[in-house]
Enzyme design. Structure first.
Site, PDB file in Angstrom:
ATOM      1  N   SER A 165       0.806  -1.215   0.000  1.00  0.00           N
ATOM      2  CA  SER A 165       0.000   0.000   0.000  1.00  0.00           C
ATOM      3  C   SER A 165       0.846   1.276   0.000  1.00  0.00           C
ATOM      4  CB  SER A 165      -0.890  -0.030   1.250  1.00  0.00           C
ATOM      5  OG  SER A 165      -1.395   1.249   1.527  1.00  0.00           O
ATOM      6  N   ASN A 166       0.540   2.168  -0.928  1.00  0.00           N
ATOM      7  CA  ASN A 166       1.178   3.493  -0.925  1.00  0.00           C
ATOM      8  C   ASN A 166       0.673   4.318   0.254  1.00  0.00           C
ATOM      9  OD1 ASN A 166       2.557   3.236  -3.537  1.00  0.00           O
ATOM     10  ND2 ASN A 166       0.493   3.188  -4.376  1.00  0.00           N
TER      11      ASN A 166
END
Ligand code: PLP
Length: 329
Positions: free
Chosen positions: A78-79
């Site tokens: 996940s960014n």
């Protein structure tokens, strides 16, 4: 028109405005329309991306509430998790992340960065990312028991506060469009937690910007996106009205435009069209896209151009939302 929300606490994290520029060689390779990139991959903090804007409001709220740690959750690469942990570090908060389905031995890309920024990273085995929400609540409860003051940020930062960032981004974009005397038909973006698209929609309504917002879903179904966008837009409208700003309700424009068919086999799984889009943009412009979000969004834009949706003289905006660490994972 700029948007002033002085009554809401906020920190400064992003380098704004992000650039808006034409990509002439890419436009030429596709035979038109005239494509412009809005570079939210260059928000300038911890490798950038759209989530940096949202975190300005979320961290502002966390500090205002006296939190001493930030707890969030997301999928393995996940960014949002990477940037939340970086922002926590930046403001002296302990970052705690719960990650779903981390492949054994995987320490590249965002995962590597998470471990650099975070106080604690937990990996849990989940089939469905919505299961992470329960883990998030349990973790926050455990921290409260230890006498800590956790501030919980849901997956993707999707919330009215997060959406405000993209309401404001519309004001920023509108100013740039005026500067360049540009009247684009549409803006394409990748849609995951729906925060960005919902914020953009509310922003266009509020500021009277006539721009189709075409969200390319990379994870949820069209129905789930529509439901989530309407929910977030309503919450955002409520938040704005508590600051004395009324969003004119124009029902037809609130019907979100969601493009399905570019996700492939699932979230995070590469598609041939996405990889072709990444290669084309790299070779024509020297700009990097990622296989999870922006490559798939660009694949949708390319497909619609090839289907003849746009006249060669028309203008289109591509919102580059970041995510490049996933190209290296
Ligand atoms: C999160 C993310 C998106 C999607 O934004 P949402 O607001 O979650 O819909 C798009 N691109 C990248 C690179 C992201 O990290």
């Amino acid at each position: 028109m700029s948007l002033e929300l002085p009554s809401l606490p906020r920190v400064s994290l992003a380098r704004l405005p992000t650039p808006l520029h034409p990509v002439r060689r890419l436009s030429e390779a596709l035979g038109g329309p005239e494509i412009w990139f809005k570079r939210d991959d260059e928000t300038g903090f911890a490798l950038g991306g759209n989530k940096v804007r949202c975190l300005e409001w979320l961290i502002g709220d966390a500090l205002h509430q006296g939190a001493d740690c930030l707890v969030t959750a997301g999928r393995a690469h996940s960014n949002h998790v990477r940037l939340t942990l970086a922002a926590a570090a930046r403001f002296g908060l302990d970052g705690v992340a719960i990650l779903g389905a981390v492949p054994p031995g995987d320490v590249r890309g965002n995962l590597r960065l998470d471990h650099l920024f975070a106080a604690q990273v937990f990996a849990v085995e989940v089939e469905d990312p919505t299961q992470l929400d329960g883990d998030l609540d349990r973790q926050a409860e455990a921290l409260r028991h230890q006498g800590r003051k956790p501030y919980v940020i849901g997956r993707g930062g999707a919330s009215a506060l997060g959406c405000l960032a993209y309401v404001e981004a519309v004001a920023e974009l509108q100013e740039q469009l005026n500067e360049h005397a540009l009247e684009p038909q549409a803006l394409y973006c990748a849609t995951g937690s729906c925060c960005t698209q919902a914020g953009l929609l509310v922003g266009c309504q509020l500021l009277g910007l006539d721009l189709q917002i075409r969200g390319v879903t990379v994870s949820r179904s069209v129905e789930e996106c529509e439901e989530q966008i309407l929910h977030l837009a309503q919450e955002t409208g409520r938040r704005l009205s508590s600051c004395g700003i009324t969003v004119p309700s124009s029902e037809p424009s609130l019907k979100p435009q969601i493009l399905a068919g570019y996700r492939g086999e699932g979230y995070g799984i590469e598609t041939p069209e996405g990889l072709e889009a990444i290669r084309l943009v790299a070779r024509t412009e020297g700009i990097l896209l990622d296989p999870v979000y922006t490559g798939k969004a660009m694949a949708a834009l390319i497909a619609e151009i090839r289907q003849g949706r746009f006249h060669p003289d028309e203008k289109v905006i591509f919102l580059h939302t970041g995510g490049v660490p996933n190209l290296l994972a």
